[in-house]
Design a protein around this motif. Structure first.
Motif, PDB file in Angstrom:
ATOM      1  N   GLU A   1       9.209  25.293   3.337  1.00  0.00           N
ATOM      2  CA  GLU A   1       9.447  26.406   2.417  1.00  0.00           C
ATOM      3  C   GLU A   1       8.681  26.246   1.099  1.00  0.00           C
ATOM      4  OE1 GLU A   1      14.072  27.408   3.704  1.00  0.00           O
ATOM      5  OE2 GLU A   1      13.706  25.942   2.108  1.00  0.00           O
ATOM      6  N   LEU A   2       8.102  25.080   0.863  1.00  0.00           N
ATOM      7  CA  LEU A   2       7.469  24.784  -0.418  1.00  0.00           C
ATOM      8  C   LEU A   2       5.994  25.173  -0.434  1.00  0.00           C
ATOM      9  CD1 LEU A   2       8.887  21.175  -1.047  1.00  0.00           C
ATOM     10  CD2 LEU A   2      10.002  23.395  -1.386  1.00  0.00           C
ATOM     11  N   SER A   3       5.479  25.418  -1.635  1.00  0.00           N
ATOM     12  CA  SER A   3       4.051  25.657  -1.802  1.00  0.00           C
ATOM     13  C   SER A   3       3.300  24.334  -1.678  1.00  0.00           C
ATOM     14  CB  SER A   3       3.779  26.266  -3.175  1.00  0.00           C
ATOM     15  OG  SER A   3       4.032  25.304  -4.202  1.00  0.00           O
ATOM     16  N   GLY A   4       1.978  24.412  -1.584  1.00  0.00           N
ATOM     17  CA  GLY A   4       1.168  23.202  -1.510  1.00  0.00           C
ATOM     18  C   GLY A   4       1.347  22.317  -2.726  1.00  0.00           C
ATOM     19  N   GLY A   5       1.386  22.929  -3.893  1.00  0.00           N
ATOM     20  CA  GLY A   5       1.569  22.156  -5.116  1.00  0.00           C
ATOM     21  C   GLY A   5       2.917  21.464  -5.155  1.00  0.00           C
ATOM     22  N   GLU A   6       3.950  22.150  -4.690  1.00  0.00           N
ATOM     23  CA  GLU A   6       5.293  21.549  -4.657  1.00  0.00           C
ATOM     24  C   GLU A   6       5.349  20.402  -3.655  1.00  0.00           C
ATOM     25  OE1 GLU A   6       7.832  25.582  -5.872  1.00  0.00           O
ATOM     26  OE2 GLU A   6       7.404  25.125  -3.775  1.00  0.00           O
ATOM     27  N   GLN A   7       4.707  20.584  -2.510  1.00  0.00           N
ATOM     28  CA  GLN A   7       4.703  19.519  -1.507  1.00  0.00           C
ATOM     29  C   GLN A   7       3.975  18.279  -2.026  1.00  0.00           C
ATOM     30  OE1 GLN A   7       3.854  20.444   2.629  1.00  0.00           O
ATOM     31  NE2 GLN A   7       4.353  22.593   2.301  1.00  0.00           N
ATOM     32  N   GLN A   8       2.873  18.476  -2.735  1.00  0.00           N
ATOM     33  CA  GLN A   8       2.160  17.315  -3.253  1.00  0.00           C
ATOM     34  C   GLN A   8       2.978  16.603  -4.329  1.00  0.00           C
ATOM     35  OE1 GLN A   8       0.336  15.224  -2.141  1.00  0.00           O
ATOM     36  NE2 GLN A   8      -1.816  15.738  -2.503  1.00  0.00           N
ATOM     37  N   ARG A   9       3.755  17.345  -5.083  1.00  0.00           N
ATOM     38  CA  ARG A   9       4.634  16.705  -6.077  1.00  0.00           C
ATOM     39  C   ARG A   9       5.731  15.883  -5.383  1.00  0.00           C
ATOM     40  NH1 ARG A   9       4.760  19.909 -11.675  1.00  0.00           N
ATOM     41  NH2 ARG A   9       2.712  20.902 -11.526  1.00  0.00           N
ATOM     42  N   VAL A  10       6.229  16.377  -4.268  1.00  0.00           N
ATOM     43  CA  VAL A  10       7.188  15.598  -3.495  1.00  0.00           C
ATOM     44  C   VAL A  10       6.529  14.312  -2.998  1.00  0.00           C
ATOM     45  CG1 VAL A  10       8.610  15.535  -1.393  1.00  0.00           C
ATOM     46  CG2 VAL A  10       8.535  17.624  -2.788  1.00  0.00           C
TER      47      VAL A  10
ATOM     48  N   ALA B   1       0.800  -1.217   0.000  1.00  0.00           N
ATOM     49  CA  ALA B   1       0.000   0.000   0.000  1.00  0.00           C
ATOM     50  C   ALA B   1       0.838   1.275   0.000  1.00  0.00           C
ATOM     51  CB  ALA B   1      -0.932   0.010   1.213  1.00  0.00           C
ATOM     52  N   GLY B   2       0.322   2.286  -0.672  1.00  0.00           N
ATOM     53  CA  GLY B   2       0.899   3.616  -0.645  1.00  0.00           C
ATOM     54  C   GLY B   2      -0.217   4.629  -0.440  1.00  0.00           C
ATOM     55  N   PHE B   3       0.082   5.731   0.243  1.00  0.00           N
ATOM     56  CA  PHE B   3      -0.941   6.701   0.595  1.00  0.00           C
ATOM     57  C   PHE B   3      -0.572   8.102   0.109  1.00  0.00           C
ATOM     58  CE2 PHE B   3      -1.358   3.203   3.485  1.00  0.00           C
ATOM     59  CZ  PHE B   3      -2.736   3.050   3.657  1.00  0.00           C
ATOM     60  N   LEU B   4      -1.582   8.815  -0.344  1.00  0.00           N
ATOM     61  CA  LEU B   4      -1.420  10.215  -0.744  1.00  0.00           C
ATOM     62  C   LEU B   4      -2.491  11.007  -0.012  1.00  0.00           C
ATOM     63  CD1 LEU B   4       0.320  11.953  -2.702  1.00  0.00           C
ATOM     64  CD2 LEU B   4      -1.542  11.753  -4.348  1.00  0.00           C
ATOM     65  N   PHE B   5      -2.051  11.892   0.890  1.00  0.00           N
ATOM     66  CA  PHE B   5      -2.976  12.581   1.766  1.00  0.00           C
ATOM     67  C   PHE B   5      -3.162  14.047   1.370  1.00  0.00           C
ATOM     68  CE2 PHE B   5      -1.040   9.241   4.459  1.00  0.00           C
ATOM     69  CZ  PHE B   5      -2.188   8.544   4.807  1.00  0.00           C
ATOM     70  N   GLN B   6      -4.280  14.601   1.806  1.00  0.00           N
ATOM     71  CA  GLN B   6      -4.574  16.002   1.558  1.00  0.00           C
ATOM     72  C   GLN B   6      -3.529  16.912   2.198  1.00  0.00           C
ATOM     73  OE1 GLN B   6      -8.560  17.045   2.688  1.00  0.00           O
ATOM     74  NE2 GLN B   6      -8.207  19.241   2.549  1.00  0.00           N
ATOM     75  N   ASN B   7      -3.003  16.502   3.366  1.00  0.00           N
ATOM     76  CA  ASN B   7      -2.016  17.328   4.073  1.00  0.00           C
ATOM     77  C   ASN B   7      -0.575  16.927   3.751  1.00  0.00           C
ATOM     78  OD1 ASN B   7      -1.716  14.933   5.418  1.00  0.00           O
ATOM     79  ND2 ASN B   7      -2.125  15.737   7.467  1.00  0.00           N
TER      80      ASN B   7
ATOM     81  N   VAL C   1      -1.770  16.145 -10.495  1.00  0.00           N
ATOM     82  CA  VAL C   1      -1.856  15.025  -9.548  1.00  0.00           C
ATOM     83  C   VAL C   1      -2.723  13.911 -10.122  1.00  0.00           C
ATOM     84  CG1 VAL C   1      -2.765  14.314  -7.300  1.00  0.00           C
ATOM     85  CG2 VAL C   1      -1.426  16.416  -7.492  1.00  0.00           C
ATOM     86  N   MET C   2      -3.874  14.261 -10.693  1.00  0.00           N
ATOM     87  CA  MET C   2      -4.773  13.242 -11.228  1.00  0.00           C
ATOM     88  C   MET C   2      -4.150  12.510 -12.415  1.00  0.00           C
ATOM     89  SD  MET C   2      -7.300  13.228  -9.169  1.00  0.00           S
ATOM     90  CE  MET C   2      -8.484  12.198 -10.037  1.00  0.00           C
ATOM     91  N   GLU C   3      -3.380  13.220 -13.217  1.00  0.00           N
ATOM     92  CA  GLU C   3      -2.704  12.581 -14.349  1.00  0.00           C
ATOM     93  C   GLU C   3      -1.666  11.566 -13.857  1.00  0.00           C
ATOM     94  OE1 GLU C   3      -3.234  12.683 -17.502  1.00  0.00           O
ATOM     95  OE2 GLU C   3      -4.563  14.415 -17.755  1.00  0.00           O
TER      96      GLU C   3
ATOM     97  N   SER D   1      -6.371  21.075  -1.725  1.00  0.00           N
ATOM     98  CA  SER D   1      -5.743  22.362  -1.399  1.00  0.00           C
ATOM     99  C   SER D   1      -4.949  22.933  -2.576  1.00  0.00           C
ATOM    100  CB  SER D   1      -4.822  22.197  -0.182  1.00  0.00           C
ATOM    101  OG  SER D   1      -3.819  21.245  -0.449  1.00  0.00           O
ATOM    102  N   LEU D   2      -5.165  22.369  -3.760  1.00  0.00           N
ATOM    103  CA  LEU D   2      -4.375  22.760  -4.923  1.00  0.00           C
ATOM    104  C   LEU D   2      -5.206  23.557  -5.925  1.00  0.00           C
ATOM    105  CD1 LEU D   2      -2.554  19.359  -5.586  1.00  0.00           C
ATOM    106  CD2 LEU D   2      -1.855  21.218  -4.059  1.00  0.00           C
ATOM    107  N   ASP D   3      -4.520  24.366  -6.746  1.00  0.00           N
ATOM    108  CA  ASP D   3      -5.228  25.035  -7.840  1.00  0.00           C
ATOM    109  C   ASP D   3      -5.510  24.029  -8.950  1.00  0.00           C
ATOM    110  OD1 ASP D   3      -2.847  24.691  -9.324  1.00  0.00           O
ATOM    111  OD2 ASP D   3      -2.124  26.684  -8.820  1.00  0.00           O
ATOM    112  N   LYS D   4      -6.255  24.458  -9.960  1.00  0.00           N
ATOM    113  CA  LYS D   4      -6.705  23.538 -11.001  1.00  0.00           C
ATOM    114  C   LYS D   4      -5.535  22.881 -11.732  1.00  0.00           C
ATOM    115  CE  LYS D   4      -9.600  23.236 -15.139  1.00  0.00           C
ATOM    116  NZ  LYS D   4     -10.466  23.983 -16.095  1.00  0.00           N
ATOM    117  N   LYS D   5      -4.507  23.673 -12.051  1.00  0.00           N
ATOM    118  CA  LYS D   5      -3.365  23.134 -12.788  1.00  0.00           C
ATOM    119  C   LYS D   5      -2.663  22.036 -12.001  1.00  0.00           C
ATOM    120  CE  LYS D   5       1.042  24.494 -14.902  1.00  0.00           C
ATOM    121  NZ  LYS D   5       1.977  25.625 -15.155  1.00  0.00           N
ATOM    122  N   ASN D   6      -2.376  22.300 -10.727  1.00  0.00           N
ATOM    123  CA  ASN D   6      -1.696  21.302  -9.903  1.00  0.00           C
ATOM    124  C   ASN D   6      -2.606  20.115  -9.610  1.00  0.00           C
ATOM    125  OD1 ASN D   6       1.094  22.148  -9.209  1.00  0.00           O
ATOM    126  ND2 ASN D   6       0.084  23.974  -8.453  1.00  0.00           N
TER     127      ASN D   6
END
Length: 201
Positions: free
Chosen positions: A126-135, A78-84, A165-167, A156-161
């Motif tokens: 130091e990272l934005s939300g979008g950068e953190q989700q990419r990490v 299992a792997g998890f991807l969380f909102q936070n 993530v969905m892609e 918590s992401l804008d449409k582009k980010n």
């Protein structure tokens, strides 16, 4: 194959959901949708073994996931991807990723591929939300789980980010992985092979 057999979850005397049964095949991306408070995250957490079921069973392959073998399920399957994002805020991107891989060359390559190659030695806070989700996505790729549980990964992401993530999640499913995603965003339903609407259960 992931089989969910007659599962239910009750808090005090009230069922959040009950008598749910369905299967998820490798290569399938399943969306769990419904109104706020309907139990989407609870359902995902129960399937992912983060919360205990009131009744029913979860079977992966030929084996039921139990308290005894749950540790191996977390470690190998299992792997998890969380909102936070669930990253260590005071550590660098590299230190967060080295938890799952010591291959620094691959870490650098994946960070570059995901548009954050210059952030290797940056602190997570130091990272934005979008950068953190990419990490967090790179961490998933490095772990290479067979089943991915994503709880509101774009909330918590804008449409582009969010679309990025969905892609990436869709790409996971195209590799033969099982992907379960909780979302309230109707724009992302197009990514799912199938949905479970808890408002209709």
């Amino acid at each position: 194959m992931l089989r969910i057999n007659n599962i239910g979850k009750k808090y005090r005397n009230n069922y959040i959901f009950k008598n749910l049964s369905f299967t998820i095949a490798p290569g399938e991306m399943l969306g769990i949708i419904g109104a706020s408070g309907c139990g989407k995250t609870t359902l995902l957490n129960c399937i992912g073994q983060l919360e205990k079921l009131t009744h029913g069973s979860i079977i992966y392959g030929d084996n039921q996931i139990t308290k005894k073998n749950k540790k191996n399920f977390f470690k190998y399957e299992a792997g998890f991807l969380f909102q936070n994002f669930a990253l260590m805020d005071n550590e660098t991107v590299k230190e967060n990723l080295k938890i799952v891989s010591d291959d620094e060359s691959r870490i650098k390559s994946l960070l570059k591929k995901h548009g954050i190659g210059e952030l290797l030695n940056s602190k997570v806070y130091e990272l934005s939300g979008g950068e953190q989700q990419r990490v967090a996505l790179v961490r998933l790729i490095l772990k290479n789980p067979k089943i991915i549980f994503a709880d509101e990964p774009t909330a918590s992401l804008d449409k582009k980010n969010g679309e990025f993530v969905m892609e990436v999640l869709k790409d996971f499913s195209s590799q033969g992985k099982i992907v379960l995603v909780v979302t309230h965003n109707q724009d992302f339903i197009k990514y799912f092979d199938r949905i479970i609407n808890l408002d209709e259960e």
